[in-house]
Write an enzyme that holds these catalytic residues in place. Structure first.
Site, PDB file in Angstrom:
ATOM      1  N   GLU A  37      83.999 -44.849  62.163  1.00  0.00           N
ATOM      2  CA  GLU A  37      84.331 -44.093  60.953  1.00  0.00           C
ATOM      3  C   GLU A  37      85.826 -43.855  60.798  1.00  0.00           C
ATOM      4  O   GLU A  37      86.346 -43.804  59.673  1.00  0.00           O
ATOM      5  CB  GLU A  37      83.597 -42.744  60.946  1.00  0.00           C
ATOM      6  CG  GLU A  37      82.100 -42.856  60.729  1.00  0.00           C
ATOM      7  CD  GLU A  37      81.311 -42.969  62.013  1.00  0.00           C
ATOM      8  OE1 GLU A  37      80.066 -42.888  61.969  1.00  0.00           O
ATOM      9  OE2 GLU A  37      81.953 -43.158  63.084  1.00  0.00           O
ATOM     10  N   PHE A  93      69.991 -31.330  63.639  1.00  0.00           N
ATOM     11  CA  PHE A  93      70.492 -32.576  64.229  1.00  0.00           C
ATOM     12  C   PHE A  93      71.605 -33.160  63.359  1.00  0.00           C
ATOM     13  O   PHE A  93      71.462 -33.310  62.154  1.00  0.00           O
ATOM     14  CB  PHE A  93      69.338 -33.579  64.352  1.00  0.00           C
ATOM     15  CG  PHE A  93      69.757 -34.912  64.888  1.00  0.00           C
ATOM     16  CD1 PHE A  93      70.204 -35.048  66.191  1.00  0.00           C
ATOM     17  CD2 PHE A  93      69.723 -36.046  64.079  1.00  0.00           C
ATOM     18  CE1 PHE A  93      70.602 -36.285  66.687  1.00  0.00           C
ATOM     19  CE2 PHE A  93      70.118 -37.286  64.560  1.00  0.00           C
ATOM     20  CZ  PHE A  93      70.555 -37.408  65.872  1.00  0.00           C
ATOM     21  N   GLN A  94      72.716 -33.465  63.978  1.00  0.00           N
ATOM     22  CA  GLN A  94      73.902 -34.030  63.333  1.00  0.00           C
ATOM     23  C   GLN A  94      74.435 -33.135  62.208  1.00  0.00           C
ATOM     24  O   GLN A  94      74.945 -33.612  61.198  1.00  0.00           O
ATOM     25  CB  GLN A  94      73.638 -35.448  62.813  1.00  0.00           C
ATOM     26  CG  GLN A  94      73.470 -36.461  63.936  1.00  0.00           C
ATOM     27  CD  GLN A  94      73.531 -37.903  63.472  1.00  0.00           C
ATOM     28  OE1 GLN A  94      73.204 -38.211  62.326  1.00  0.00           O
ATOM     29  NE2 GLN A  94      73.931 -38.805  64.361  1.00  0.00           N
ATOM     30  N   LYS A 154      71.547 -34.135  52.285  1.00  0.00           N
ATOM     31  CA  LYS A 154      70.636 -35.268  52.083  1.00  0.00           C
ATOM     32  C   LYS A 154      69.636 -35.014  50.956  1.00  0.00           C
ATOM     33  O   LYS A 154      69.323 -35.919  50.171  1.00  0.00           O
ATOM     34  CB  LYS A 154      69.901 -35.584  53.384  1.00  0.00           C
ATOM     35  CG  LYS A 154      69.046 -36.845  53.277  1.00  0.00           C
ATOM     36  CD  LYS A 154      68.507 -37.288  54.625  1.00  0.00           C
ATOM     37  CE  LYS A 154      67.743 -38.603  54.499  1.00  0.00           C
ATOM     38  NZ  LYS A 154      67.252 -39.091  55.806  1.00  0.00           N
ATOM     39  N   MET A 193     107.321 -45.460  73.580  1.00  0.00           N
ATOM     40  CA  MET A 193     108.070 -44.298  73.135  1.00  0.00           C
ATOM     41  C   MET A 193     107.934 -43.145  74.123  1.00  0.00           C
ATOM     42  O   MET A 193     108.896 -42.398  74.350  1.00  0.00           O
ATOM     43  CB  MET A 193     107.611 -43.872  71.730  1.00  0.00           C
ATOM     44  CG  MET A 193     108.539 -42.862  71.076  1.00  0.00           C
ATOM     45  SD  MET A 193     110.228 -43.479  70.849  1.00  0.00           S
ATOM     46  CE  MET A 193     110.039 -44.419  69.334  1.00  0.00           C
TER      47      MET A 193
END
Length: 575
Positions: free
Chosen positions: A51, A113-114, A163, A482
Site C-alpha cells: 500500500e 477485525f482490521q 463497508k 548520508m
C-alpha cells in the site's frame, strides 16, 4: 436519478473527475468497490505490491502531470501502510485523494477485525479527511475531496468509507456546477497594493534576489517565473522542490540554495538587500539558522497561497497571499509597463552581478574523476548527457538524491520527483511507476542507493505486470551514505549501523523479476551502459544499473545543522 450502491457511486465520482488511473491493493473492507471497478471501463487500476507504493505512485502521478493522484487501500493495515505516503505528499503539498475502507458503521469502535481510527491516525498528515456514515453523503464527499485536494495549497485528502456504506443504495445525482464550501475559500489573487509595493522595492534594490520554491511547480508558474526573472534582471535560486521551475541553463540561475546548495546561491541569499520568496517556506534545509539569516538587514517579500506559511520562520516585510501563478502574472504586467516607461528606470545592479560572478568562480561543485573508481557525480552527469536532460528523474533520499539535484540540470518543471519535506526512502521506484503511467512517452530514470531501493523493491513485480520500464540508476557505495557522511563529520567516524553488511546481487534480483540487470565497475563502462539501457537493445525494458561507486565520496557544499547559511563546508574545508 439512478439508484446506485455506494461502491458504484465511488466509481462514478472518479469517472466524473476525469480519473484515468488509480493505484491500490484490495482487502475485505473495499471488495464491493473492487467489484464495481471490475465492471467499468472509465479508468485503469494498477495493482501494487504494498500500500505504501500505491500512495507514492499516485503522488508521483500528480507531481508529473498536475492531475490529482488517486489511491485505494483497505482498512486496518492497508490504511496504516498508507500513512507514510500520505505524510510524504502532505509535506510537499501534493494533491491526492486516497480512499480507504473501514469496518461497518455499527462495528466502529468495537475493535473489529482490521479496524483502526483512520481519521484520527491521518489527521496530522492530510489536508483534510472524511468518514462517510451515510451513503447519501458519499457523492458530495467525493467531490469535496477532489476540490479540497486541488485548490489553495494542495494536499492529500482521505475519504474513509465503511463497508456497509459501499453496499447501501441511494439515488445518485450528477454534479451541478463547481463545488462550493462556505468554510473553505482560499485566496487566489494577490492584493494589488502589496504587489505594487513589492515591485517598487525590487526595482529600487541594489542587490535583489529571487528565491523560488515548490509553489512555482504546483501552480504551473514556470513560464511566469522565467519572465519575472528576465524582466527583473535579478539572480534566481530554486529550492529542491522547484528544480526545473527556472531552467538550469538560464544565465540568472545560481543553483539550489541551502544545506547542499551552491556557494553562489547561499551567498546571494544571505547578502541580498531585497529578497522575494516565491512559493517557498524558508524551511530549515534552506535558511538553516534563522537567527544567522536575520543578521543581514534586508526587505523580505513573501508570496504564498497559504497565509500560515508567511512569516512562519522568517519575518516578511511585504506579505502577498495568493496563488503564485496569478500573483506573478500581475507582477509581470506591472514590470512590463514600467520597462516601457523611460521616466522610471530600475536601479543599476551591475555591481551585484559582478559580486555574484566572483562567487561563481569558486566552482563549488567541482570534483575529480579518476580512471580507477566511479564517482557518483560522474554517473549523474553522464546520465544528463545521455538523456539530453529530457528524462523524468525520480530519486530516493540520501546522498544520491543530492547528487541528482546538483548534477542533473533540469530544464523543465515536473521532471524532478523526490520526497523533499519528509525525506522518505523507498519512493524512487513507485515514483517512476506513477510518472510513467502519467507520461507514457517519456524517459524515466530512478536515481537511488542500495539502501533506499530495498525499501520498496517488491514493486519490480508491478513494473513487470504493467510494462513500466524505468532505468534504475543505483549509486552503490555499500553504505547508508548520508548517515555515514554525518557520522564522519559529527561522530568522529563512528559508523554505527550505516554499513550495508549483506547486499543482494541486484543483477540476479532484477532478472528474477523478469528485468535486465547490469553491474558497472569501470569508469569507461558508465556511458556505454547508460546508452545501452536507454537507447540500445534494452530500451523497452526495465534495466537495473548497479554502479559500484566510490565508497566515501561526500556531498559538498554542506551547511551543518544549526549553522548559518554562509557557514559552508566545500570539499571538507570550512569557508
Amino acid at each position: 436519478m439512478e439508484q446506485l450502491t455506494g461502491a458504484e457511486i465511488v466509481v462514478r465520482c472518479l469517472a466524473e473527475q476525469g480519473v484515468k488511473h488509480i493505484f491500490g491493493y484490495p482487502g475485505g473492507a473495499v471488495l464491493y468497490i473492487y467489484d464495481a471497478i471490475f465492471s467499468q471501463e472509465d479508468f485503469q487500476h494498477i495493482l501494487v505490491r504494498h500500500e505504501q507504493a500505491a500512495i507514492h505512485a499516485a503522488d508521483a502521478y500528480s507531481r508529473s502531470s498536475h492531475k490529482v493522484g488517486v489511491a485505494l487501500v483497505t482498512s486496518g493495515p492497508g490504511l496504516t501502510n498508507a500513512v507514510t505516503g500520505l505524510a510524504t505528499a502532505y509535506m510537499d503539498s501534493i494533491p491526492m485523494v486516497v480512499i480507504s475502507g473501514q469496518v461497518g458503521t455499527k462495528m466502529i469502535g468495537e475493535d473489529a477485525f482490521q479496524e483502526c481510527d483512520a481519521v484520527g491516525i491521518t489527521r496530522p498528515c492530510v489536508k483534510h479527511n472524511f468518514l462517510v456514515r451515510d451513503v447519501k453523503d458519499l457523492a458530495d464527499t467525493m467531490r469535496k475531496a477532489f476540490h479540497i485536494a486541488s485548490t489553495g495549497r494542495p494536499g492529500p485528502v482521505l475519504v474513509d468509507i465503511p463497508k456497509d456504506i459501499t453496499v447501501d443504495t441511494c439515488r445518485y445525482a450528477p454534479p451541478k456546477g463547481e463545488v462550493r464550501m462556505r468554510s473553505y475559500n482560499p485566496v487566489v489573487k494577490g492584493h494589488q497594493g502589496q504587489i505594487k509595493k513589492a515591485i517598487t522595492a525590487l526595482r529600487a534594490a541594489s542587490r535583489p534576489m529571487v528565491y523560488a520554491g515548490g509553489g512555482v511547480i504546483l501552480s504551473n508558474a514556470a513560464e511566469e517565473l522565467r519572465e519575472f526573472v528576465d524582466l527583473l534582471g535579478a539572480p534566481c535560486t530554486t529550492t529542491l522542490m522547484a528544480l526545473g521551475g527556472l531552467n538550469a541553463s538560464h544565465p540568472n540561475y545560481v543553483g539550489m540554495p541551502g544545506m547542499h546548495g551552491t556557494y553562489e546561491a547561499n551567498m546571494s541569499m544571505q547578502n541580498s538587500d531585497v529578497l522575494i520568496c516565491v512559493g517557498a517556506r524558508f524551511d530549515d534545509r534552506v535558511v538553516a539558522n534563522p537567527k544567522h539569516f536575520g543578521q543581514v538587514p534586508r526587505k523580505v517579500i513573501h508570496i504564498d497561497v497559504d497565509p500560515s506559511s508567511i512569516s512562519k520562520r522568517v519575518r516578511a516585510d511585504l506579505p502577498i497571499v495568493g496563488n503564485v501563478k496569478d500573483v506573478l502574472q500581475e507582477m509581470n504586467a506591472q514590470l512590463r509597463a514600467l520597462r516601457d516607461n523611460p521616466d522610471k528606470p530600475a536601479k543599476n545592479i551591475e555591481a551585484w552581478w559582478q559580486q555574484i560572478n566572483e562567487w561563481r568562480e569558486r566552482k563549488c561543485l567541482a570534483y575529480t574523476q579518476s580512471d580507477d573508481v566511479i564517482k557518483p557525480q560522474f554517473v549523474v552527469e553522464k546520465l544528463w548527457e545521455v538523456t539530453g536532460g529530457e528524462a523524468f528523474v525520480t530519486s530516493d533520499v540520501g546522498q544520491h538524491q543530492m547528487f541528482a539535484a546538483q548534477y542533473y540540470g533540469f530544464e523543465k518543471p515536473r521532471r524532478w520527483l523526490n520526497s523533499g519535506g519528509l525525506g522518505t526512502m523507498g519512493v524512487g521506484l513507485p515514483y517512476a511507476m506513477g510518472a510513467q503511467m502519467a507520461n507514457p512517452d517519456g524517459m524515466f530514470a530512478c536515481i537511488t542507493g542500495e539502501g533506499s531501493i530495498q525499501m520498496n523493491i517488491q514493486e519490480l513485480a508491478t513494473c513487470k505486470q504493467y510494462g513500466f520500464t524505468p532505468k534504475i540508476i543505483c549509486l552503490n557505495n555499500r553504505y547508508l551514505g548520508m548517515v555515514r557522511q554525518w557520522q564522519e563529520l559529527d561522530y568522529e567516524s563512528r559508523y554505527s549501523e550505516s554499513y550495508m553488511d549483506s547486499l543482494p546481487d541486484f543483477v540476479k534480483l532484477a532478472e528474477s523479476y523478469g528485468h535486465v540487470g547490469i553491474q558497472v565497475t569501470k569508469v569507461a563502462d558508465v556511458e556505454p551502459a547508460l546508452r545501452e539501457a536507454f537507447f540500445g537493445a534494452h530500451k523497452d525494458r526495465l534495466v537495473f544499473l548497479d554502479f559500484m561507486t566510490d565508497r566515501e565520496t561526500n556531498v559538498w557544499p554542506m551547511v551543518k545543522a544549526g549553522k548559518g547559511l554562509t557557514e559552508m563546508l566545500i570539499d571538507g574545508i570550512d569557508v
